[in-house]
Scaffold this motif. Structure first.
Motif, PDB file in Angstrom:
ATOM      1  N   SER A   1       1.334  10.407  -1.366  1.00  0.00           N
ATOM      2  CA  SER A   1       1.374  11.788  -0.894  1.00  0.00           C
ATOM      3  C   SER A   1       2.066  12.681  -1.915  1.00  0.00           C
ATOM      4  O   SER A   1       1.651  13.806  -2.158  1.00  0.00           O
ATOM      5  CB  SER A   1       2.118  11.848   0.445  1.00  0.00           C
TER       6      SER A   1
ATOM      7  N   ASP B   1       0.854  -1.187   0.000  1.00  0.00           N
ATOM      8  CA  ASP B   1       0.000   0.000   0.000  1.00  0.00           C
ATOM      9  C   ASP B   1       0.894   1.243   0.000  1.00  0.00           C
ATOM     10  O   ASP B   1       1.835   1.333   0.794  1.00  0.00           O
ATOM     11  CB  ASP B   1      -0.880  -0.025   1.251  1.00  0.00           C
TER      12      ASP B   1
ATOM     13  N   THR C   1      -0.462   4.439   0.188  1.00  0.00           N
ATOM     14  CA  THR C   1      -1.254   5.549   0.716  1.00  0.00           C
ATOM     15  C   THR C   1      -0.409   6.401   1.656  1.00  0.00           C
ATOM     16  O   THR C   1       0.203   5.888   2.600  1.00  0.00           O
ATOM     17  CB  THR C   1      -2.501   5.023   1.467  1.00  0.00           C
TER      18      THR C   1
ATOM     19  N   THR D   1      -3.493   8.218  -7.814  1.00  0.00           N
ATOM     20  CA  THR D   1      -4.834   7.654  -7.581  1.00  0.00           C
ATOM     21  C   THR D   1      -4.789   6.525  -6.537  1.00  0.00           C
ATOM     22  O   THR D   1      -5.799   6.238  -5.909  1.00  0.00           O
ATOM     23  CB  THR D   1      -5.482   7.109  -8.876  1.00  0.00           C
ATOM     24  N   LYS D   2      -3.606   5.926  -6.350  1.00  0.00           N
ATOM     25  CA  LYS D   2      -3.433   4.877  -5.325  1.00  0.00           C
ATOM     26  C   LYS D   2      -3.166   5.498  -3.952  1.00  0.00           C
ATOM     27  O   LYS D   2      -2.927   4.763  -2.989  1.00  0.00           O
ATOM     28  CB  LYS D   2      -2.275   3.943  -5.691  1.00  0.00           C
ATOM     29  N   GLY D   3      -3.139   6.848  -3.871  1.00  0.00           N
ATOM     30  CA  GLY D   3      -3.020   7.503  -2.575  1.00  0.00           C
ATOM     31  C   GLY D   3      -1.649   8.022  -2.189  1.00  0.00           C
ATOM     32  O   GLY D   3      -1.440   8.401  -1.030  1.00  0.00           O
TER      33      GLY D   3
END
Length: 184
Positions: A125, A93, A95, A121-123
């Motif tokens: 920063s 992940d 994000t 789009t996957k989060g």
């Protein structure tokens, strides 16, 4: 230097092993200054970035994670098809992470434009694009590297991870491939 039958396919050397080593260390120092205090995720774009990625991660000396993604848009051709396909996706992940995308060459921009949007789009920063080689003459997408090692002319280059039909990646320098090698 090791003997190689690959050298016979090279028109000229653009960047020697020593030039690459020096520039990668400079880039590593710059990345350290930009990212100190953060916990970046270095994300290598396979297969071409693997040598550069290993060297740049060592050169910047940041506490960080590494990850790889594999995409394809060339399919053994010398120009991008324009269609980017993920052939190996992220395994973690991202994000909230500061992503440092490590790429061998920024050419048409198709791959990095796609990946930067994909990671956001996957989060992620933030997404910082680092490329060893920048070939602006071929750019078709609105993307630029945040950090680039060398600007290269519109010639087909191989070595130091870059390939033609999966060959030449293991040459210690960046060279221009003779057109007759890929003209067939």
């Amino acid at each position: 230097m090791a003997k190689s039958n690959m050298d016979q396919d090279i028109l000229k050397v653009l960047y020697s092993e020593e030039q690459l080593k020096t520039r990668v260390q400079e880039m590593g120092d710059e990345l350290y200054e930009r990212l100190k205090g953060k916990n970046p995720l270095f994300l290598g774009v396979l297969k071409g970035s693997f040598i550069f990625m290993a060297d740049i991660v060592r050169a910047c000396q940041l506490k960080s994670d590494i990850e790889f993604i594999a995409v394809s848009s060339y399919q053994n051709a010398t120009t991008s098809s324009g269609v980017v396909q993920i052939t190996r996706d992220l395994q973690q992940d991202i994000t909230g992470r500061d992503i440092v995308v490590i790429e061998d060459i920024l050419d048409s921009g198709n791959t990095l434009y796609f990946l930067k949007n994909y990671f956001m789009t996957k989060g992620a920063s933030s997404v910082t694009v680092v490329t060893l080689l920048d070939k602006p003459a071929r750019r078709t997408k609105p993307i630029a590297a945040d950090l680039a090692g060398f600007e290269v002319p519109d010639e087909f280059v191989v070595g130091y991870g870059l390939d033609y039909a999966q060959k030449y990646r293991n040459m210690p320098y960046i060279g221009v491939l003779k057109p007759e090698v890929y003209a067939n």
